[in-house]
Design a protein around this motif. Structure first.
Motif, PDB file in Angstrom:
ATOM      1  N   SER A 153       0.817  -1.210   0.000  1.00 58.15           N
ATOM      2  CA  SER A 153       0.000   0.000   0.000  1.00 58.15           C
ATOM      3  C   SER A 153       0.850   1.259   0.000  1.00 58.15           C
ATOM      4  O   SER A 153       0.314   2.352   0.242  1.00 58.15           O
ATOM      5  CB  SER A 153      -0.921   0.004   1.229  1.00 58.15           C
ATOM      6  N   HIS A 154       2.157   1.164  -0.240  1.00 58.05           N
ATOM      7  CA  HIS A 154       3.041   2.328  -0.203  1.00 58.05           C
ATOM      8  C   HIS A 154       3.249   2.872  -1.603  1.00 58.05           C
ATOM      9  O   HIS A 154       3.190   2.129  -2.596  1.00 58.05           O
ATOM     10  CB  HIS A 154       4.395   1.944   0.412  1.00 58.05           C
ATOM     11  N   ARG A 155       3.443   4.170  -1.696  1.00 58.00           N
ATOM     12  CA  ARG A 155       3.668   4.815  -2.978  1.00 58.00           C
ATOM     13  C   ARG A 155       5.123   4.678  -3.393  1.00 58.00           C
ATOM     14  O   ARG A 155       6.016   4.500  -2.569  1.00 58.00           O
ATOM     15  CB  ARG A 155       3.293   6.296  -2.908  1.00 58.00           C
ATOM     16  N   CYS A 156       5.280   4.826  -4.713  1.00 56.60           N
ATOM     17  CA  CYS A 156       6.644   4.801  -5.254  1.00 56.60           C
ATOM     18  C   CYS A 156       7.356   6.094  -4.845  1.00 56.60           C
ATOM     19  O   CYS A 156       6.784   7.184  -4.915  1.00 56.60           O
ATOM     20  CB  CYS A 156       6.600   4.660  -6.769  1.00 56.60           C
ATOM     21  N   LEU A 211      11.000  -1.100   0.515  1.00 52.30           N
ATOM     22  CA  LEU A 211      11.818  -1.529   1.642  1.00 52.30           C
ATOM     23  C   LEU A 211      11.247  -1.069   2.977  1.00 52.30           C
ATOM     24  O   LEU A 211      11.938  -1.154   4.003  1.00 52.30           O
ATOM     25  CB  LEU A 211      13.250  -0.988   1.478  1.00 52.30           C
ATOM     26  N   GLN A 212      10.046  -0.594   3.018  1.00 50.07           N
ATOM     27  CA  GLN A 212       9.468  -0.120   4.268  1.00 50.07           C
ATOM     28  C   GLN A 212       9.083  -1.309   5.147  1.00 50.07           C
ATOM     29  O   GLN A 212       8.760  -2.398   4.657  1.00 50.07           O
ATOM     30  CB  GLN A 212       8.233   0.744   3.991  1.00 50.07           C
ATOM     31  N   MET A 213       9.143  -1.072   6.497  1.00 52.00           N
ATOM     32  CA  MET A 213       8.814  -2.104   7.477  1.00 52.00           C
ATOM     33  C   MET A 213       7.328  -2.016   7.827  1.00 52.00           C
ATOM     34  O   MET A 213       6.773  -0.926   8.019  1.00 52.00           O
ATOM     35  CB  MET A 213       9.657  -1.913   8.750  1.00 52.00           C
ATOM     36  N   LEU A 214       6.705  -3.190   7.907  1.00 54.77           N
ATOM     37  CA  LEU A 214       5.289  -3.281   8.250  1.00 54.77           C
ATOM     38  C   LEU A 214       5.158  -3.707   9.692  1.00 54.77           C
ATOM     39  O   LEU A 214       5.866  -4.597  10.159  1.00 54.77           O
ATOM     40  CB  LEU A 214       4.573  -4.275   7.337  1.00 54.77           C
ATOM     41  N   LYS A 215       4.264  -3.098  10.405  1.00 57.58           N
ATOM     42  CA  LYS A 215       3.987  -3.440  11.799  1.00 57.58           C
ATOM     43  C   LYS A 215       2.672  -4.210  11.835  1.00 57.58           C
ATOM     44  O   LYS A 215       1.599  -3.656  11.607  1.00 57.58           O
ATOM     45  CB  LYS A 215       3.881  -2.164  12.636  1.00 57.58           C
ATOM     46  N   ILE A 216       2.773  -5.522  12.111  1.00 53.74           N
ATOM     47  CA  ILE A 216       1.574  -6.374  12.096  1.00 53.74           C
ATOM     48  C   ILE A 216       1.567  -7.235  13.344  1.00 53.74           C
ATOM     49  O   ILE A 216       2.595  -7.415  14.008  1.00 53.74           O
ATOM     50  CB  ILE A 216       1.522  -7.266  10.836  1.00 53.74           C
ATOM     51  N   LYS A 217       0.450  -7.765  13.680  1.00 58.44           N
ATOM     52  CA  LYS A 217       0.313  -8.675  14.811  1.00 58.44           C
ATOM     53  C   LYS A 217       0.409 -10.107  14.327  1.00 58.44           C
ATOM     54  O   LYS A 217       0.035 -10.439  13.200  1.00 58.44           O
ATOM     55  CB  LYS A 217      -1.019  -8.450  15.518  1.00 58.44           C
TER      56      LYS A 217
END
Length: 745
Positions: free
Chosen positions: A557-560, A573-579
């Protein structure tokens, strides 16, 4: 709208009347005069005795619908008949009250018109009703009430009147048609047989019955009848001509007269016949009576059958309000005036031929010929209208020569005044080489202004003058194909303004980013290096300044991070915070790893690697590592299983107990211990029952002793009880008192 009686316009503020047959509108005064004249023409040939005895009708001038004399309109109502003398409202239909019509539909269906008060007939009923077809075979369907009668087109199938065949026509309304089949049928008397329609089995032949009647002297004179002939019509008791006496005579003899007075009521309806009983009609009434004349002014004795009319003439003014009645012995119901009006009509050429009347006369009934310019077409118009009527339209062609540069003029019909302007194409050669396509302009009317200046404000401005002159040909309008600046389209432009133009569309050429097109309005593009490709942007086109809008990988869901660019986007390369699956721990995962992994890898990435905290249906905790979906139902926890008597116990897996695979039954020792326990319980129950019985017997014996003591004290005598305890040595009174005191007596 024009009144068909006076041939004049019907205005908004005039009282009108509408026919209920054709709904044509007339002036109220005109229709009243029409009704009066119609009744006069009908009643004029009648005699004085016949006048007033019959209510002769009068017809509508248009549809000839007949109205009674009592239905002659006398008041002005709106169309729906609710409001008398409806007020003039410029926002409503003329002569309308503006209320809801509410007239019954025709044919009546139980509903009312919901339109505002309106002229003419009400429209068909628009209400929706659920109805079935004529034969009731099809399912009910919703239809408009005005068209609720419908046919399913299936065979009718109803039994015909002949009782043998069914109707074969398609589903129809009303009764079925007679049976069309032919069969041999006997007449009513049974003498003749003929082929007849099955629908009419009962028919009579032409033969007279001729059978001998029971009297033996006469024969039956009826024609082809069914059943017995009956008795002789001359048998039994018969009355004399006056009906007072009855005789029993043979059927061969005629009934004689009785000799008594006739006493039948004569034609006058007052007196009775004084002759003896006779055959045939009675004579006219000749008795002299005191008669009053028709006007009631004189009386005279004269025969009853003769009418009495005096010579007194009526002096009442007739309905024309001009002449007296002058009828002999008038009863007061004076007939309309029988004299001719004779006033000069509006045409100033003839006189009114109608009966004498009040008010203005009807238009002249004579006609006059009106001719066209050439005199070959003639129409007849009412007399007096020839000065205002338009001349007739003649079907003959005009023969005047043309006045423009064309050799012949357009064909048109005969007319008065100047010929119409020439409408043929000019066809003169223009500078560009095309022919002028506009209509002929050799004789155009041009308005002249500024020819005369007024001397001051007191001078009225004169009307502009028009002169006939030849106009120059207009610019050439022949369409020439021209391409737009951006090479989007080729449009036909007028020849005089043909040149490069902008089509106002977006440029649409592909920019350097290879993702967007130039949104600048259609413009000129310089070709670089002789490139003939019309899809690439040039130096005049816009530069792309938008962000990258290329689709991201599924799940990202991140933009270029780059602006709009050609080719593929760099990896996210963004980090996702998930449970995790158990919702207890928070994990940080790179977006690229999560979006590029398959289902199995995603399950491993989103697992916290701890024991699952969920509780199984059996009540134990899940032994699996943090996982997705439902927990497995095969619980391996060791639980203790006991027999029904709780003496034996055994450790087994929980899942086997839930599935009913393992059970622990009581052994022989358990059963023996259970049997001994039940025997002890039964012995204790029996002992309790015996103890209860002994207690109840003791209570019964004690109550008997108390009763005996009461009696002994009351009678001062002592009765030795059966059981009296240790107090027997006491005296009788003392013993009884102790017993009663012990029991609160």
């Amino acid at each position: 709208m024009t009144c068909l009686i006076c041939i004049a316009s019907v205005k908004r503020n005039q009282a009108v009347w509408s026919c209920c047959g054709c709904f044509c509108i007339f002036h109220l005064v005109c229709i009243q005069k029409w009704a009066k004249d119609s009744l006069f023409l009908v009643s004029s040939p009648l005699t004085d005795d016949d006048f007033g005895k019959k209510d002769y009708p009068w017809p509508c001038p248009k549809c000839r619908f007949e109205y009674k004399r009592s239905e002659t309109p006398s008041r002005y109502y709106c169309y729906c008949g609710k409001v008398e003398n409806p007020p003039l409202d410029p926002w409503l239909v003329p002569h309308s009250c503006g209320q809801i019509c509410e007239r019954e539909f025709k044919p009546p269906c139980g509903h009312k018109c919901l339109l505002l008060c309106h002229p003419g007939p009400c429209p068909p009923c628009p209400k929706m009703v659920t109805t079935t077809c004529h034969c009731k075979k099809a399912k009910p369907v919703p239809r408009r009430c005005s068209a609720k009668e419908w046919s399913c087109r299936l065979p009718c199938g109803r039994l015909l009147l002949c009782g043998q065949h069914t109707c074969e026509n398609p589903c129809h309304a009303g009764n079925c048609q007679p049976c069309p089949r032919v069969s041999k049928q006997r007449c009513i008397c049974g003498r003749q047989t003929a082929e007849r329609l099955c629908a009419s089995p009962q028919w009579q032949c032409d033969q007279v019955c001729g059978k001998a009647l029971p009297c033996g002297n006469h024969t039956c004179e009826q024609v082809c009848h069914a059943g017995p002939c009956g008795d002789c019509p001359r048998s039994g008791k018969r009355s004399c001509p006056c009906g007072k006496s009855k005789f029993t005579l043979p059927c061969t003899e005629d009934v004689p007269t009785c000799g008594d007075s006739c006493d039948k009521v004569l034609e006058c309806g007052i007196h009775k016949c004084s002759q003896r009983c006779h055959r045939g009609p009675c004579e006219i009434c000749r008795q002299e009576v005191e008669k009053q004349c028709r006007c009631g002014k004189h009386t005279k004795r004269m025969p009853c059958h003769k009418p009495y009319l005096c010579e007194t003439k009526c002096t009442k003014i007739r309905d024309c309000q001009k002449h007296q009645c002058r009828r002999k012995c008038c009863s007061g119901n004076c007939p309309p005036c029988d004299q001719v009006c004779g006033r000069t009509l509006g045409c100033r050429n003839h006189k009114c031929p109608s009966g004498c009347h009040r008010g203005s006369c009807n238009p002249c009934p004579e006609t006059v010929d009106v001719k066209c310019n050439c005199g070959k077409t003639v129409i007849k118009v009412p007399c007096g209208r020839e000065r205002t009527i338009k001349p007739p339209k003649c079907k003959q062609l005009c023969s005047r020569p043309p006045t423009c540069h064309h050799p012949t003029q357009e064909k048109h019909y005969c007319h008065f005044g100047r010929c119409p302007p020439c409408r043929q194409s000019c066809q003169k050669t223009l500078v560009c080489g095309h022919l002028c396509p506009v209509p002929c302009h050799d004789e155009a009317l041009v308005k002249q202004t500024g020819l005369h200046q007024s001397a001051g404000p007191w001078e009225q401005p004169s009307e502009p003058a028009f002169i006939q002159t030849a106009l120059p040909c207009p610019p050439c309008q022949v369409p020439v194909p021209v391409e737009c600046l951006g090479q989007h389209e080729v449009s036909p432009l007028p020849c005089h303004s043909a040149g490069p133009y902008s089509c106002k569309r977006p440029c649409g050429r592909l920019l350097n980013c290879q993702n967007h097109t130039c949104m600048k309005e259609c413009h000129h593009v310089t070709k670089i290096n002789g490139s003939a490709d019309g899809k690439k942007a040039g130096p005049e086109c816009l530069q792309c300044e938008e962000e990258c809008t290329k689709p991201r990988p599924p799940g990202c869901s991140h933009r270029c991070v780059l602006p709009c660019h050609p080719g593929d986007c760099p990896s996210c390369l963004q980090m996702l915070k998930i449970k995790c699956h158990c919702k207890l721990s928070v994990l940080y995962i790179e977006c690229l790893k999560l979006t590029s992994a398959d289902l199995k890898e995603k399950d491993l990435l989103t697992s916290c690697k701890n024991q699952c905290p969920k509780e199984l249906p059996c009540g134990h905790r899940c032994k699996e590592i943090c996982h997705s979906g439902c927990c497995p139902l095969n619980c391996n926890q060791k639980v203790k299983l006991r027999c029904p008597c709780k003496r034996l116990k055994k450790e087994v897996q929980c899942s086997k107990i839930q599935e009913g695979q393992v059970s622990l039954e009581c052994d022989a020792l358990c059963k023996e211990m259970k049997r001994k326990a039940s025997e002890i319980k039964e012995a204790e129950a029996k002992a309790a029952i015996e103890e209860e019985k002994r207690r109840q017997q003791a209570e019964l014996s004690c109550s008997a002793t108390l009763t005996a003591c009461k009696r002994s004290l009351a009678n001062s005598s002592f009765v030795q009880p059966n059981k009296c305890g240790s107090e027997l040595n006491a005296g009788p009174p003392t013993f009884c008192r102790m017993i009663l005191r012990a029991h609160n007596f």
